[in-house]
Design a protein around this motif. Structure first.
Motif, PDB file in Angstrom:
ATOM      1  N   GLY A 459       0.775  -0.915  -0.246  1.00 39.01           N
ATOM      2  CA  GLY A 459       0.099  -0.285   0.183  1.00 39.01           C
ATOM      3  C   GLY A 459       0.718   0.558   0.152  1.00 39.01           C
ATOM      4  O   GLY A 459       0.094   2.671   0.276  1.00 39.01           O
ATOM      5  N   THR A 460       2.407   1.746   0.468  1.00 42.60           N
ATOM      6  CA  THR A 460       3.043   2.270   0.473  1.00 42.60           C
ATOM      7  C   THR A 460       3.462   2.803  -1.189  1.00 42.60           C
ATOM      8  O   THR A 460       2.447   1.917  -2.457  1.00 42.60           O
ATOM      9  CB  THR A 460       4.420   2.291   0.658  1.00 42.60           C
ATOM     10  N   LEU A 461       3.673   4.271  -1.743  1.00 47.92           N
ATOM     11  CA  LEU A 461       3.774   5.087  -3.120  1.00 47.92           C
ATOM     12  C   LEU A 461       4.520   4.272  -3.308  1.00 47.92           C
ATOM     13  O   LEU A 461       6.144   4.008  -2.652  1.00 47.92           O
ATOM     14  CB  LEU A 461       4.018   6.287  -2.906  1.00 47.92           C
ATOM     15  N   TYR A 462       5.116   3.743  -4.495  1.00 48.99           N
ATOM     16  CA  TYR A 462       6.283   3.145  -5.339  1.00 48.99           C
ATOM     17  C   TYR A 462       7.011   4.612  -5.711  1.00 48.99           C
ATOM     18  O   TYR A 462       6.262   5.039  -6.850  1.00 48.99           O
ATOM     19  CB  TYR A 462       5.963   2.365  -6.896  1.00 48.99           C
ATOM     20  N   VAL A 463       8.261   4.566  -5.857  1.00 46.18           N
ATOM     21  CA  VAL A 463       9.056   5.363  -6.255  1.00 46.18           C
ATOM     22  C   VAL A 463      10.384   4.571  -6.664  1.00 46.18           C
ATOM     23  O   VAL A 463      10.584   3.436  -6.506  1.00 46.18           O
ATOM     24  CB  VAL A 463       9.338   6.702  -5.171  1.00 46.18           C
ATOM     25  N   THR A 464      11.296   5.267  -7.694  1.00 53.20           N
ATOM     26  CA  THR A 464      12.264   4.962  -7.794  1.00 53.20           C
ATOM     27  C   THR A 464      13.041   4.287  -6.688  1.00 53.20           C
ATOM     28  O   THR A 464      13.430   5.301  -5.707  1.00 53.20           O
ATOM     29  CB  THR A 464      13.308   6.081  -8.888  1.00 53.20           C
ATOM     30  N   PRO A 465      13.822   3.130  -6.723  1.00 58.77           N
ATOM     31  CA  PRO A 465      15.021   2.758  -5.271  1.00 58.77           C
ATOM     32  C   PRO A 465      15.346   3.745  -5.513  1.00 58.77           C
ATOM     33  O   PRO A 465      16.271   4.411  -6.388  1.00 58.77           O
ATOM     34  CB  PRO A 465      15.178   0.873  -5.933  1.00 58.77           C
ATOM     35  N   GLY A 466      16.152   4.191  -3.701  1.00 64.54           N
ATOM     36  CA  GLY A 466      17.464   5.264  -3.766  1.00 64.54           C
ATOM     37  C   GLY A 466      16.286   5.894  -3.740  1.00 64.54           C
ATOM     38  O   GLY A 466      16.719   7.266  -2.887  1.00 64.54           O
ATOM     39  N   VAL A 467      15.144   6.677  -3.535  1.00 64.57           N
ATOM     40  CA  VAL A 467      13.951   7.701  -3.716  1.00 64.57           C
ATOM     41  C   VAL A 467      14.049   8.086  -1.960  1.00 64.57           C
ATOM     42  O   VAL A 467      13.065   6.601  -2.225  1.00 64.57           O
ATOM     43  CB  VAL A 467      13.502   8.557  -4.228  1.00 64.57           C
ATOM     44  N   ASP A 468      14.078   8.240  -1.209  1.00 60.37           N
ATOM     45  CA  ASP A 468      12.972   9.001  -0.097  1.00 60.37           C
ATOM     46  C   ASP A 468      12.157   8.887   0.002  1.00 60.37           C
ATOM     47  O   ASP A 468      11.999  10.519  -0.388  1.00 60.37           O
ATOM     48  CB  ASP A 468      14.414   8.724   0.962  1.00 60.37           C
ATOM     49  N   ILE A 469      11.161   8.608   1.028  1.00 61.69           N
ATOM     50  CA  ILE A 469       9.473   9.198   1.059  1.00 61.69           C
ATOM     51  C   ILE A 469       9.793  10.034   2.867  1.00 61.69           C
ATOM     52  O   ILE A 469       9.754   9.402   3.998  1.00 61.69           O
ATOM     53  CB  ILE A 469       8.530   7.889   0.625  1.00 61.69           C
ATOM     54  N   TYR A 470       9.756  10.794   2.235  1.00 60.30           N
ATOM     55  CA  TYR A 470       9.861  11.686   3.935  1.00 60.30           C
ATOM     56  C   TYR A 470       8.620  11.965   4.443  1.00 60.30           C
ATOM     57  O   TYR A 470       8.325  11.104   5.661  1.00 60.30           O
ATOM     58  CB  TYR A 470      10.335  13.075   4.060  1.00 60.30           C
ATOM     59  N   ALA A 471       8.249  12.161   3.907  1.00 60.90           N
ATOM     60  CA  ALA A 471       5.589  12.846   4.239  1.00 60.90           C
ATOM     61  C   ALA A 471       4.536  12.517   3.186  1.00 60.90           C
ATOM     62  O   ALA A 471       5.061  13.118   1.915  1.00 60.90           O
ATOM     63  CB  ALA A 471       5.506  13.540   4.811  1.00 60.90           C
TER      64      ALA A 471
END
Length: 945
Positions: A459-471
């Motif tokens: 259920g978390t958002l997909y982003v390119t590996p290496g990109v951090d999701i802060y909030a």
């Protein structure tokens, strides 16, 4: 070559010179054609001594050129692309291919009869033997006709062709950027930037000199075909000058390029620069070789040629080396204290760097496309739009734009926040009801997906590996940076202020909620390191809080036409943007000239008036960035010494008497106006269905009275379909209940009454109006539901198109409606009476006569006397009957100008100007005879207008 290199019309995808997102049929044959032409010329030259093979080479060459031309034409025109048949590439290929095939065919079929050199001698000669004098004469004639320098036909042709190509290379719009986006099938669409040499600030003079020398070389090559002996020295001199100028100029330009980054990203000069360098080397080699041979043979004019070569080489070298550099003083901006200058020179939303590189700004707000380091160290980053759903982050260094990371972001572009720890921080997403996220993208990534369009299995958002999701959150979401090194993100109901040094993965946004004062939740907040905070307390209203002080309204209710004055509340100032700098100065921008409110309470105007400021940013170094839109374009202006020089700006004049909100104007009236402090926002004490509890509040509020009679802004439940104040301090709203039926809830004095309403199968554009215990609701299709006392509910049909907010419930039970530019009075049986109107444009209601041409523009509501009142932004009027209108009060009586909304509570009128609220009431009695109260809930003393 020209037909292959010239780009086709935009949108046709008929390109031969770069990759496209779709294959182009016939492009291979078109690119082979010039190669085949050169190969035929070389084969013809090689077969020059083999006469029986030369005709066959020419014949088969003509056939091959015709086949290649036909293949290219059929492939290019038969692929169905609009406008491809008229593309310069197609026309040029067909024309050049046909001409080349025709020339080759003519070569193949023509026969040459050798011209006898001694024809005239043979006719005059006798049958006897020649004596020594006659032999000497014949030898002299043969010498004069055959004494031509070696390679005379070839050398000028080669030199002239190279000169023509060099001239062409300076005109072709080619300068390709090494861009990570160009990796992939659609990369070339995003990785190409066009810039002519004439447009480069440092190369314009060099390009003109280069073109002049190339033209001289071409002219000398043509004339050398006619008189080689006279023009070959000129040709050699021009060739040397052109070669020296090309080589030195290109090398000097390449040396001025910024150093490549650690990951190898940098500039690659395009076709014009590399072709000029290659041709310059060839021309130098040709000219110097032929000159050396002539010197070795002790030809006539040796000293003159050597001197000409040396002088031309020295002049060309000097011209190339002393060409203006990109960092020359003449390109530095002229900075005057306090006067903004362009930080980013945007032309139609595009940045043009010192090498002519064009970077399209990636967001609608130019300040969202530029970011600095969050720790205050030097550095700038730009977000450049390279496609409808893609952008590239450029490092902007010393006036050069260097690409770093390619972003795939979907329809909504991200907003840059800054760079920290070699990571680019941005706000991605943020559209209405869409997900948004604070992301940290490493600068060593080639490309990153920040579209937020996919989710992981957990259920978390997909982003390119290496990109951090802060909030993360749900939109809408906007952001800006503050001078105290904090990041502000605000949505519909919440505002978060996050210090830059606390941005980290997995942080809890609830720890950073901020509400400096009434109306701050869900609005922009700007703060400085000295504790000064400014925020919006309504759609365009602005409040200010200094450390140790009380919140105060910055902009007040000023009549229309009040110029900027030392009192901000006495100016007709629409604040579109604001920012607090490091010294507590509050900067105000909008359609009016940019001004700054200094801590001494005076409003000062920025030198060199700047208007149309859409956004502002105060930076920690004391500078200010202004995002402006002059003439519809975009510009980013910088004031380097903004915080330090603000106190020296000229103070605006005192407000005019009619505009001054600090002291009463001359004269007195029976009316009083009170300027209210910020009104607190409160949640309703019942749920959306009228049951005691807590409802989920939305973003809309209405002025109302609580159970103790205090004025507040009552938050409307988020599930309410329509709502309207009842004129007595209460609020009506309608809601679809869990049981599936419709209900109308009346909240008054802290208690709720629920009426069951008729079902609405498919509502279309609902509106509502109320007066006391009566409510009318428009549900579309000309249908209206009347809620009356005693739980009475009925449905009435009235034909015509209802204007938005053009519905008024009167205390008598009748309803006023603005339908088709007419003001109608409708009773509960559906019978209507025309009051006035009918013209889309005409006379204001306050004008004398012309009731048939009065417009229905303005706000209509139930007045304190229960009758129909109107407000046109300047005057209050009462409708007494068809064609009969009474002017109650105007600006002379203190009626506020251009208020956004008017709310009636008992006998007082509250004007909401989106900057502050005021209470307007009459001291004795109104025209209808009912008394006016002083207006409950106000805390400031009344003052005469």
């Amino acid at each position: 070559m020209l037909s292959v290199l010239v780009p086709g019309p935009t949108g046709t995808d008929c390109y031969l010179w770069r990759a496209t997102t779709q294959p182009v049929d016939g492009r291979g044959a078109a690119l082979v054609l010039p190669i085949a032409m050169l190969a035929l010329v070389l084969a013809d030259r090689l077969a020059a001594d083999h006469f029986r093979y030369r005709q066959q080479v020419r014949g088969w060459g003509a056939t091959g050129l015709a086949v290649i031309t036909a293949t290219a034409w059929i492939g290019l025109t038969g692929q169905g692309r609009t406008g491809c048949s008229t593309s310069p590439a197609v026309i040029g290929i067909v024309t050049c291919g046909t001409l080349a095939a025709a020339v080759a065919a003519w070569w193949a079929i023509r026969t040459q009869a050798p011209r006898p050199l001694l024809q005239d001698v043979a006719e005059d000669s006798s049958a006897g033997p020649l004596n020594q004098s006659e032999l000497r004469e014949i030898f002299v004639r043969l010498t004069t006709q055959t004494d031509v320098p070696a390679c005379t036909p070839i050398a000028p042709t080669v030199a002239g062709t190279l000169a023509a190509l060099l001239l062409l290379s300076t005109v072709l719009p080619w300068r390709e950027l090494i861009d990570p986006v160009s990796i992939g099938p659609a990369g070339a669409e995003a990785g190409l930037a066009r810039a002519q040499l004439w447009d480069l600030p440092y190369a314009s003079t060099w390009a003109l000199a280069l073109a002049a020398c190339a033209t001289a070389t071409l002219a000398a090559a043509i004339l050398a075909l006619v008189r080689p002996g006279a023009f070959l020295p000129v040709l050699r001199t021009a060739a040397v000058a052109t070669g020296c100028l090309a080589v030195t100029g290109v090398l000097a330009a390449l040396l001025r390029l910024p150093a490549r980054l650690s990951d190898g990203v940098g500039y690659r000069p395009g076709l014009g620069a590399w072709l000029a360098l290659a041709i310059g080397v060839l021309l130098l080699a040709f000219a110097l070789t032929t000159t050396a041979l002539s010197v070795r043979r002790q030809s006539r004019g040796r000293a003159l040629r050597v001197a000409a070569v040396l002088v031309a080489g020295l002049v060309a070298t000097a011209a190339g080396l002393v060409a203006p550099a990109a960092a020359a003083p003449q390109y530095e901006p002229q900075v005057v204290a306090g006067v903004p200058h362009p930080l980013l020179d945007l032309h139609g939303g595009q940045l043009v760097d010192r090498l002519g590189m064009r970077v399209a700004i990636g967001t609608s707000d130019p300040l969202d496309s530029i970011a600095a380091r969050l720790d205050g160290t030097p550095g700038e980053w730009l977000l450049g739009r390279t496609g409808s759903e893609g952008s590239t982050v450029f490092e902007y260094r010393d006036g050069f734009a260097l690409p770093r990371v390619a972003l795939s972001h979907g329809v909504t572009p991200p907003a840059l926040l800054g760079v920290a720890d070699d990571k680019l921080l941005m706000l991605a997403g943020g559209a209405a009801q869409k997900r948004w996220a604070l992301l940290a993208v490493p600068l060593n990534l080639v490309a990153a997906d920040v579209s937020l369009s996919h989710t992981n299995p957990d259920g978390t958002l997909y982003v390119t590996p290496g990109v951090d999701i802060y909030a993360t959150g749900v939109g809408p979401a906007l952001t800006h940076r503050n001078a105290d090194r904090s990041i502000v993100v605000w949505g519909a109901t919440s505002t978060w202020q996050i210090p830059a040094n606390q941005l980290r993965a997995g942080m809890d946004l609830t720890q950073f909620l901020v509400a400096p004062g009434p109306g701050a939740a869900g609005n922009s907040v700007s703060s400085g390191p000295d504790g000064t905070t400014a925020w919006r307390n309504s759609e365009t209203g602005l409040a200010l809080l200094r450390r140790g002080g009380q919140p105060q309204e910055v902009t007040g209710i000023a009549p229309a036409g009040c110029r900027l004055s030392s009192d901000a509340a006495s100016s007709s100032l629409t604040v579109d943007s604001f920012a607090v700098d490091v010294r507590g100065n509050l900067w105000l921008g909008g359609s009016s000239p940019t001004a700054v409110l200094t801590p001494d309470g005076l409003l000062r105007q920025l030198p060199g008036p700047v208007t149309q400021v859409d956004s502002m940013e105060a930076r920690p170094d004391g500078s200010m960035l202004l995002g402006v839109s002059p003439g519809g374009g975009d510009q980013v202006l910088e004031i380097p010494d903004a915080a330090a020089s603000a106190s020296s700006y000229p103070v605006l004049p005192e407000p005019e008497p009619r505009c001054d909100r600090r002291k009463a104007a001359s004269g007195s009236t029976p009316y009083s106006v009170r300027l209210l402090p910020p009104v607190p926002v409160a949640d309703p004490p019942v749920t959306a269905e009228g049951v005691v509890g807590k409802a989920t509040s939305g973003t809309n509020t209405e002025l109302a009275l609580d159970s103790r009679g205090r004025l507040l802004r009552l938050a409307v439940p988020s599930s309410a379909r329509v709502w309207a104040p009842d004129g007595r301090g209460g609020l009506w709203w309608t809601v679809s209940r869990a049981s599936g039926d419709e209900a109308a809830v009346h909240l008054a004095g802290g208690r709720a009454t629920v009426l069951r309403g008729p079902d609405v199968p498919d509502p279309q554009g609902e509106f509502a109006a109320a007066a006391g215990d009566r409510l009318v609701r428009a549900i579309g299709g000309g249908l209206y539901d009347f809620y009356g006392p005693g739980r009475e509910v009925s449905r009435v049909k009235v034909s015509g198109s209802l204007r938005q907010k053009g519905l008024v419930q009167l205390a008598s039970g009748d309803v006023a409606m603005v339908i088709d530019e007419q003001l109608l009075l409708v009773n509960r049986s559906g019978r209507s009476t025309k009051l006035f109107g009918g013209e889309a444009t005409g006379w204001p209601v306050a004008s004398a006569g012309r009731p048939d041409q009065w417009t229905t523009d303005g706000d209509w509501f139930t007045g304190p006397d229960g009758k129909l009142w109107g407000y046109d932004g300047s005057e209050l009027v009462r409708v007494d009957g068809p064609g009969r209108v009474t002017v109650v009060a105007g600006p002379a009586q203190g009626v506020p100008q251009a208020a956004d909304d008017v709310t009636v509570i008992d006998t007082a009128l509250y004007f909401d100007s989106a900057t502050t609220s005021s209470n307007w009431s009459r001291r004795d009695e109104c025209c209808a005879g009912s008394p006016f109260a002083a207006g409950r809930g106000t805390q400031s003393a009344a003052r005469p207008c």
